[in-house]
Each structure stands twice: as C-alpha cells, then as structure tokens.
Scaffold this active site. Structure first.
Site, short mmCIF file in Angstrom:
data_model
loop_
_atom_site.label_atom_id
_atom_site.label_comp_id
_atom_site.label_asym_id
_atom_site.label_seq_id
_atom_site.Cartn_x
_atom_site.Cartn_y
_atom_site.Cartn_z
N ILE A 580 0.82 -1.21 0.00
CA ILE A 580 0.00 0.00 0.00
C ILE A 580 0.85 1.27 0.00
O ILE A 580 0.32 2.37 -0.03
CB ILE A 580 -0.95 0.02 1.22
CG1 ILE A 580 -0.16 -0.06 2.52
CG2 ILE A 580 -1.99 -1.08 1.12
CD1 ILE A 580 -1.01 0.09 3.77
N ALA A 582 5.33 2.92 0.18
CA ALA A 582 6.76 2.68 0.35
C ALA A 582 7.31 3.68 1.35
O ALA A 582 7.03 4.88 1.26
CB ALA A 582 7.49 2.81 -0.99
N GLY A 583 8.06 3.18 2.33
CA GLY A 583 8.69 4.05 3.31
C GLY A 583 10.15 4.24 3.00
O GLY A 583 10.66 3.78 1.96
N PHE A 585 12.60 2.88 4.60
CA PHE A 585 13.38 1.67 4.81
C PHE A 585 12.88 0.48 3.99
O PHE A 585 13.56 -0.53 3.89
CB PHE A 585 13.33 1.30 6.30
CG PHE A 585 13.97 2.35 7.18
CD1 PHE A 585 15.35 2.43 7.30
CD2 PHE A 585 13.19 3.26 7.87
CE1 PHE A 585 15.93 3.38 8.11
CE2 PHE A 585 13.77 4.21 8.68
CZ PHE A 585 15.15 4.29 8.80
N GLY A 586 11.69 0.58 3.40
CA GLY A 586 11.15 -0.55 2.64
C GLY A 586 9.67 -0.36 2.35
O GLY A 586 9.10 0.71 2.57
N GLU A 587 9.02 -1.44 1.85
CA GLU A 587 7.61 -1.36 1.49
C GLU A 587 6.72 -1.39 2.73
O GLU A 587 7.10 -1.89 3.78
CB GLU A 587 7.21 -2.53 0.57
CG GLU A 587 7.74 -2.42 -0.85
CD GLU A 587 9.19 -2.80 -0.97
OE1 GLU A 587 9.69 -3.47 -0.04
OE2 GLU A 587 9.83 -2.42 -1.97
N VAL A 588 5.51 -0.86 2.54
CA VAL A 588 4.48 -0.91 3.57
C VAL A 588 3.33 -1.75 3.03
O VAL A 588 2.87 -1.52 1.91
CB VAL A 588 3.98 0.49 3.95
CG1 VAL A 588 2.93 0.41 5.06
CG2 VAL A 588 5.14 1.37 4.39
N ASP A 699 7.82 16.98 12.59
CA ASP A 699 7.41 16.81 11.18
C ASP A 699 5.90 16.67 11.09
O ASP A 699 5.40 15.77 10.43
CB ASP A 699 8.12 15.61 10.56
CG ASP A 699 7.92 15.56 9.04
OD1 ASP A 699 7.56 16.59 8.46
OD2 ASP A 699 8.13 14.48 8.46
#
EC number: 2.7.10.1
Length: 937
Positions: A580, A582-583, A585-588, A699
């Site tokens: 759903i 991408a972060g 460090f990797g996919e979400v 943030d």
C-alpha cells in the site's frame, strides 16, 4: 467460383430458395470470394449487425481420402464513400469473423444455420461485405444487414428522439440529450443512455412542472380553478386553503380574501387568518392598592381569527385633573407591558392622588396589517394617599478622623414627598464592664446627614438608619452599615513592623532562590530528546505530566528500548496481503494479524528492505520504541514488532483511508466545515497528548496524519531519520539534517530550536491544508521564496470557504514570537467550543482567489499566455474536465473568460469545490492588472 441458383432449382420445406453455393472439396488451395453490392450507411449508425443463413455439408459425407474439405468460411468488410462497381481487390477488405455452423448437413437432411456478427467503427458513407470460402461445401441462403435503434420516447416529462443504438468501439452506451415538455423545467439538462440492444437506461435530470402546472401523463397541465401550485415539482395541484380567493386556472398562489391576512412568517401556501376580537372581562384586583399595587386580569377574545399566536399589551395612562399622559417608566408592569402570553399582569409603583386608566389589546401575527384597537374596558384607579415614610436606600462615609465619623444617606424618591422627614440613627455607644452590657445611642435627625464625635480610635461602629413617619413611628425596613475610625500608630511600633517585614521578605527571597536552583539541577540531569526547556513549558500542567517520553537513543543498547516499549510478534502470526506504500526503509503492506488470544484484524506492516546495515535496522526499529510509549486515540497504535527473525517488521493499526492530504484531495469541496474542524480537533488532541509527554514531533504535516473508516485522524511518522518529501525542494539541508521548510517554524529553521511551540506552527499549516483540501502550502514557491516571505511577515491567505474563527486560529499559530502562540490545550479547547457552537463557523474569512489559487492573470507559470484551455485546466488541477469544455464548444481562453457560474454547471462540473475552483480561477484570469506574485499581493 460461387454459383447462383435460380429460385426454381432449390426447394426447402416447401419454399423456393435463392442461394449462392460452392463445393470444390476435391481441389486444393481453394480461395473463393463473393461480394455484396454497395450498402449505404445512415450517418449515425457506426455499428451494424450481419445476420447470415447458410448450409454447410459434413465433410465426412464425401467419399475419398484425398479430399481437402473445410466446414467454415470467413466474413470480410470494406468501407467506401462511393460505389466502386465491379472493381474488387482483396487488400481492401478486413476480416470480421470466421463463421462456423452449429449444425452440419448430412446426405439425408438439410440443416440451416443462422449466425449474427457485428461490424463496428463504420464512419464512411457506405460499405461492402464479402464472403471467403477456403474449401467448404456450403450454400449461402440469406444475408440480412441492419442496425438497432432506441425508439423515440418520453420519460419523466422529457422527450428523447429516436437514436441509433451504441456508440463507438467499446462504448456500450450512447448518451442522448432530451427536451423538457412544455411548461416543464429541469435543474440539469435531461439525458438518457441508449444501449447496444436498443433499450433506454439510466435517465438523468428529471423534468418537473412549473408553478401553476401539474403532471398529467406526459404533459404539464395548468391547475384547475380553485387549485394552485407554488413550486417547481411533479406534485398535483392543491386545493386553495380557507379564507382565500379562488382564482382562475394556472394559479401559483391563492390570495387572501378581504379582511384576512398572512403573517410575515406564515407560508404563502397556508390559510389566511383574521384579526382577533377584543379581550373580555377586564378586572382590577385592588387588595394592595394602599401599597401602590394591583392586579389586572382579563379573558381571551371570543374570536382569535383562526390563530394561536395571541398576545396582549397593556397601556397605562395617568391623569391629573383633565390632563392625561402615558405612565412611562413611573409605573411598573410585571412581567411586561407588551408581548404578554398570559391574561394577567401585576401593576406596582402607583402614586396616590392620581387617576390611572388601563387599556388591554389583543394581537396576533397579522395585527400589523391593520390598526385593530381592541379596547375591552377602561379601568380608572385612584390609590389613596400614603403616610408611609420614604425608604432609606444607602449609607456612605463622608469623612473620618481618630474620634469622629461624618455620615450621610440616600432615600428613595416618593411622590408626593412629605414636607419634612425625620430619621432615627442608632449605634453602640459603649459598654459596662461590670454588667457585660452594651449601650446604644439613638439620635432623631431632621436631615439625611450627621457628624458623630467622641468615638474611640481604630474602632468599628455599626450604624442603623430608619425613616420616621410624620407621626414619629418607624417606617419600612432600616439599613445598616459599618464604619471605622482612624487608628493612631506610634513611631516605635512602625519601625518594628518595617524591620520585621524586611526580615520576612529576605527569608522568602532566599527560599525562592534555593527552589529555583534545585529545579534547574534536576532538569540538567534529565536527558531527553527535547533539549533545554523554555518559557513555553512553564505551566503547571506541563511541569507535571502523567508520563514523560524517554528517548530510545539514550539507551546504550537500542535493543533494550525495543524490548521495553514494544511487544514481540512471531512472523507466523502476520500475513502480508498487498503493498500500500513505500517508506524510507522498505515497502508498507496491508495485512492480517492473528495472534493467540487476540482478535484477528487488519494491520499495516512496515518492512526493512534487504541489504540493510545495523544502523539502518536500529533507526528503523527506533520508531517502534517511540510509538510504543504512546497510548491515545489520536496517535497511531503500535501492535508490535518482529525483531528476532531475519526480516524485521513494525506492525501498526490499519488506517483504511490512508494519508490525510490524499484523502482530502480526493474529496475536494465535498466535506462541510464542521466535519473538517472535527478532524482538526482530533489532530490537536493527539498533539496535546504528545506535548504533555514532553515529546516534540518535528514533522507534523497532513501527509503524516492517517484517517480511518470513522474519519478519526491519528498522528503518525515518529522516525528520527526520515525522508520528508519525494522532491528535493521539499527539504532544506542544514548542519543538523533535513527540515520540511513549508511546515517548520522560523526559529526551528534558523536555530534548530524545536519545541511544542514549533509544533504549534506546524499544526497551523496542517489546519490550512485541511481547509484547502490537501492543497500544497505556498503552492509552487521555492524553499528560498518561502523563507523570505515568512521573514517579511507574509502568511498563507485564508482558503476558500474557511470560517473566520478557524483562520484567526491559524494566524495565532503563525506568530513570530513563539511564546505568544497558543498551546495545544488552548487549541483543543477553542476547537471544542467551535464544534459545540456550529453557528460560529458561518462567518467566512475574506478570500482572495488570486493569491489562494496562485494563478497569473492570463498566463502560465512561465509568464506566457495560456495556449489552450487544457493547459489552463492542468494548471489548476482540473484536467478531468477538459473533455467537458471541448464538448461544450469552449475551446479558446477568450471563451473561458466569458463563462459564468451557470455555464460551468451546464458543462457538467457538479462538485461544489471544483465549481468554485474553476469560477475563482476565471475571476483571477479577468484581473489584467495583477501579476499575482505572492509578494506583490
């Protein structure tokens, strides 16, 4: 090679047939063609149906093993604008379909097949059909070419013409515009869709009969005499209400009959009512007349005129001799003199020696249309003279000394006043130590002031004053007050007090200094991510949080922080379903968590991409160490982590509607202000919780707020090292890392001073994003332009339709002095008040479309004029309406400048937010004098 048989040579089921046949099954490489004559096409018929009747012989019915028999043939078509006669070229034809029989003819029985194929995308004046045989033994009995239409019809009072079915390629429906019947109208143009099968479906835009007309069958008929219809609808005409005139046919309203009226608040379609008659049986009860009081009561009018909103007014006149005048404020009527709903009133403050006349009138909602004086009775009242003394109302101290007091008092005015009034003054005059008895001094005075001497210094005395009647008896209530003589202070005692006061003050100051030093020493020992505190955190609520955030980086072993604040999940309990996002460090993933003893539920799964370093792993899991310390309904909830296996994961609750900025962009203009303020309230509540825990987010932005199915907003993204935006312009690199310029307070940009006050600045930007439905803050300005504009006191303008109270809160969040910005508890309280009083959101802040949409007057971002309508629509993110403008014939920017709101609606722009964006953009385009630089504005 196709042979034509005459009608007499083939008989089937008793009927003569004309056929084309071919049967060269014994020869190799057959390629036989049969072409039709030129078939003219109706211009709107872009697809036609070809129905074939044919016979195919079974190849097994032939003797011999060398036969090359086939049991299929091919259908071809070719378009042309003119009849080409007998000219024939195979290359002109394109294949439509291969035709195979359902039933094969044997030697003993003929079987006729019927097949229908579609020829689509026809655009020229006519076409040819051709049939190719490649070795079959067959006969073509008939070819029927036709197209389908939706017949002319009337639906919902809208007439639609006969329409050829279907549209172009892959277009199953053809939209058809209709026309409302005579005396009928529609808010939007009526239209309907014609299917490929010649059926009407999905009518849109219902026509309704105009006022004065009712729907009868497929027409609008005028209302019959005695009936009316006031509004556009398909309802039947209504019978005229009571007390109205019956007009001729086609009446929009029924006017009131003579002497009957409608009140301003009455519906124009309702009945008319008459004026009320006079009240009855006016009675004055004079049981307390001597005290200047009486009660008036009466009975309601016999005829209310058909209304229930009857009220009463009472007029008072006082007469001295033959001269009468209104009583005015000199006579009090309780509860009021007008607007009375009850049939009684209390009268007081009547004076003796005067005659009073009272008049009672009945009123209703229609009384203003005629002066209808409903005097029921005149009551003449003459109260007897009163011998009561005036009432003392107040006492004051005029002067005092060590042994004397000067007093005076005021009395209530009475009419007529007695020629002379005496007063009784009582005060304690001393005490007898032996008898333990206090004595009192009583003075009878002729005036309303006195000076009393021979009093004791520094002593309080209680004085009572009461007016006396002419006969000398006390009258009414008395008034009491306490006054004190001056105190004589010896010099030696004064010096002692000063020395004692100085000593106490010095000790207090020393104690304060010790307490401050202890607090500062304790603060130095507590090392958290936040850094030194400032005046922003000086409130008692901030100094005593229920729980304080602990920076996981203060742990020597970061894994210990993960073990303390996050629950370990076995990877077999986590099922990934689909990506759903991408972060850094990797996919979400969206997935399912099914742990023992817990209910199965949807979760979001952040993964760590292969090839990571140990530092990346620690940074990745540090977000879980932070998130695990929080527990609030507006903070994203950590379900657990996977750390003891090769693929590390962070598992959080799943938010169905994703990031807030994208959610709002997809619903531009569709959500009311009340709902948007409710979402802000949830975000502010989450940030209040974080600030109470001494955590600074750094943030806060709409992209880092997640939304669930219940439209609850939750603060997320607690990573210490993160990619703030996809484009390089989104961040500003300093020696301390990256900063999201558009959301960051000026002191945080300049000095890297991050506090809850800087989070408040960011919250103001989030509020702007919410009210602007995900618009990018500061639009296409560069980071340098944003910083320069903020330092020059520029602030984002109010978004379209933003409540004034909400925009004022934004401006408070953007104050340059951080100590003057509101705190999150204040913000939560204010938003809560706005939600409790929705009417406070009705006042809209001023909106400047030139600044808020940031469009040049007649040009694109490079200063050159817009070359096309599509380029202009793309610049305001409304490209989805390009086809609407084209279909409506609006193809130049000059035509755009002539458009009004109704024109924008008519081309199919329905969403309120999109309608306003386009309308305000056109307004900006018309402003030829503005360059619309945000600094110039």
């Amino acid at each position: 090679n196709w042979l034509s048989f005459s009608h007499g040579e083939k008989i089937l089921n008793g009927s003569q047939l004309y056929t084309y046949t071919v049967c060269n099954v014994g020869e190799h490489e057959q390629d036989n063609w049969l072409r039709t004559t030129f078939i003219q096409r109706r211009p709107s018929a872009s697809r036609v149906f070809v129905e074939l009747q044919f016979i195919v012989r079974d190849c097994n019915s032939f003797d011999g093993s060398s036969l090359t028999c086939k049991e299929t043939f091919n259908l071809f078509s070719s378009e042309s604008d003119a009849d080409i006669g007998t000219s024939f070229r195979k290359g002109q034809f394109k294949k439509v379909a291969t035709i195979a029989p359902d039933e094969i003819t044997s030697r003993n029985e003929l079987r006729i097949n019927t097949e229908t194929r579609v020829v689509e995308s026809l655009s020229r004046k006519g076409f040819y059909l051709a049939f190719q045989d490649i070795g079959a033994c067959m006969a073509l009995l008939s070819v029927r070419v036709y197209y389908k239409t939706c017949p002319a019809t009337v639906k919902s009072l809208a007439a639609f013409p006969e329409t050829v079915a279907g549209g172009g390629v892959n277009q199953a429906l053809r939209e058809v515009a209709g026309a409302c019947a005579k005396n009928a109208v529609s808010e939007e143009s009526p239209r309907i869709y014609c299917t490929m099968d010649g059926e009407w479906v999905v009518p849109v835009g219902q026509c309704q009969c105009m006022p004065g007309y009712e729907a009868v069958n497929d027409t609008c008929r005028d209302c019959q005499p005695g009936f009316f219809k006031a509004f556009v609808s398909n309802d039947a005409c209504e019978l005229c209400p009571v007390n109205t005139k019956q007009l001729s046919s086609g009446a929009l309203l029924c006017l009131c009959a003579e002497d009957f009226y409608r009140a301003p608040d009455d519906p124009t379609t309702g009945p008319c009512s008459g004026l009320p008659s006079a009240p009855r049986e006016l009675v004055a009860t004079t049981t307390q007349l001597a005290a200047g009081k009486l009660q008036l009561s009466w009975s309601p009018p016999e005829d209310t005129g058909g209304r229930s909103d009857i009220s009463y007014s009472v007029e008072c006149r006082r007469c001295e001799g033959t001269a009468c005048q209104p009583c005015g404020e000199k006579v009090r009527l309780e509860p009021a003199s007008s607007g009375l709903m009850d049939t009684r009133v209390e009268v007081s403050e009547l004076e003796p020696h005067l005659n009073y006349t009272f008049t009672v009138e009945a009123h209703s909602g229609v009384s203003l249309f005629a002066r209808h004086c409903t005097v029921s009775e005149i009551v003449n009242i003459s109260p007897p003279p009163s011998s009561d003394p005036p009432k003392v109302t107040s006492m004051r101290l005029d002067e005092r000394s060590l042994t004397s007091l000067s007093l005076s008092w005021a009395v209530a005015p009475r009419r007529p006043m007695p020629q002379s009034t005496r007063y009784k003054l009582t005060y304690p005059g001393g005490s007898d130590d032996n008898l333990d008895v206090t004595t009192y001094t009583v003075l009878i005075l002729e005036k309303s002031s006195v000076q009393i001497s021979d009093l004791s210094p520094g002593t309080a005395y209680l004085f009572r004053v009461q007016a006396l009647s002419p006969e000398g008896s006390p009258g009414g209530s008395s008034i009491e007050d306490e006054f004190e003589t001056l105190t004589e202070v010896p010099l030696s005692q004064s010096n002692t007090g000063v020395i004692f006061g100085a000593a106490v003050g010095g000790a207090a100051m020393l104690m304060i200094v010790v307490v401050v030093l202890l607090i500062r020493k304790r603060r130095r020992r507590s090392h958290t991510r936040q850094g030194p505190e400032d005046t922003y955190f000086s409130s008692s609520e901030q100094l005593k949080p229920l729980k304080t955030y602990v920076d996981p980086h203060t742990y020597e072993d970061p894994n210990m922080a993960i073990l303390k604040f996050a629950s370990e999940i076995h990877p077999s309990h986590v099922t990934k379903q689909k990506v759903i996002g991408a972060g850094e460090f990797g996919e979400v993933y969206r997935g399912i968590l099914k742990a023992p003893g817990r209910k199965e539920g949807a979760v979001a799964i952040k993964t760590l991409k292969p090839g990571y370093s140990e530092k990346q792993r620690q940074d990745f899991l540090s977000e879980a160490s932070i998130m695990g310390q929080f527990s609030h309904q507006n903070i994203i909830r950590l379900e657990g982590v996977v750390t003891k296996f090769k693929h590390a994961m962070i598992v959080t609750e799943y938010m169905e509607n994703g990031a807030l900025d994208k959610y709002l962009k997809d619903r531009d203009g569709e959500m009311p202000s009340f709902q948007l303020v409710g979402m802000m309230h949830g975000i502010a509540a989450g940030m209040k919780y974080l600030s109470d825990m001494s955590y600074v987010h750094r943030d806060l932005a709409a992209r880092n707020i997640l939304v669930n199915n219940n439209l609850e907003c939750k603060v997320s993204d607690f990573g210490l090292s993160r990619v703030l935006e996809d484009d390089p312009e989104g961040t500003y690199t300093t020696s301390g890392g990256k900063i999201p310029i558009r959301w960051t307070a000026p002191e945080a940009i300049a000095y890297r001073k991050f506090t809850s006050a800087s989070d408040v600045w960011s919250f103001g930007i989030v509020m702007w994003e919410v009210m602007a439905f995900g618009e990018r803050p500061y639009w296409d300005m560069s980071n340098c332009e944003v910083m320069k504009a903020i330092n020059e006191a520029f602030r984002l303008p109010a978004p379209m339709d933003c409540p004034s109270a909400v925009y004022q809160l934004m401006l408070q969040c953007w104050l340059q002095d951080r100590s003057k910005r509101p705190r999150f508890p204040d913000i939560v309280s204010l938003l809560d008040k706005l939600l409790r009083s929705p009417e406070s959101l009705k006042a809209i802040a001023d909106f400047d479309p030139r600044v808020s949409i940031r469009l040049p007057s007649t040009s694109g971002s490079d200063g050159s004029p817009f070359r096309s309508v599509s380029e202009w629509l793309e610049s305001i993110k409304m490209s989805q309406y390009s086809e609407n403008f084209t279909c409506a014939g609006v193809v130049t920017m000059d035509q755009v400048l002539q458009m009004k709101n109704v024109d924008i609606k008519n081309i199919g722009v329905r969403l309120p937010g999109h309608l306003k964006r386009i309308a305000y953009s056109i307004l900006g385009l018309k402003d030829q004098t503005s360059t619309l630089s945000v600094f110039a504005v």
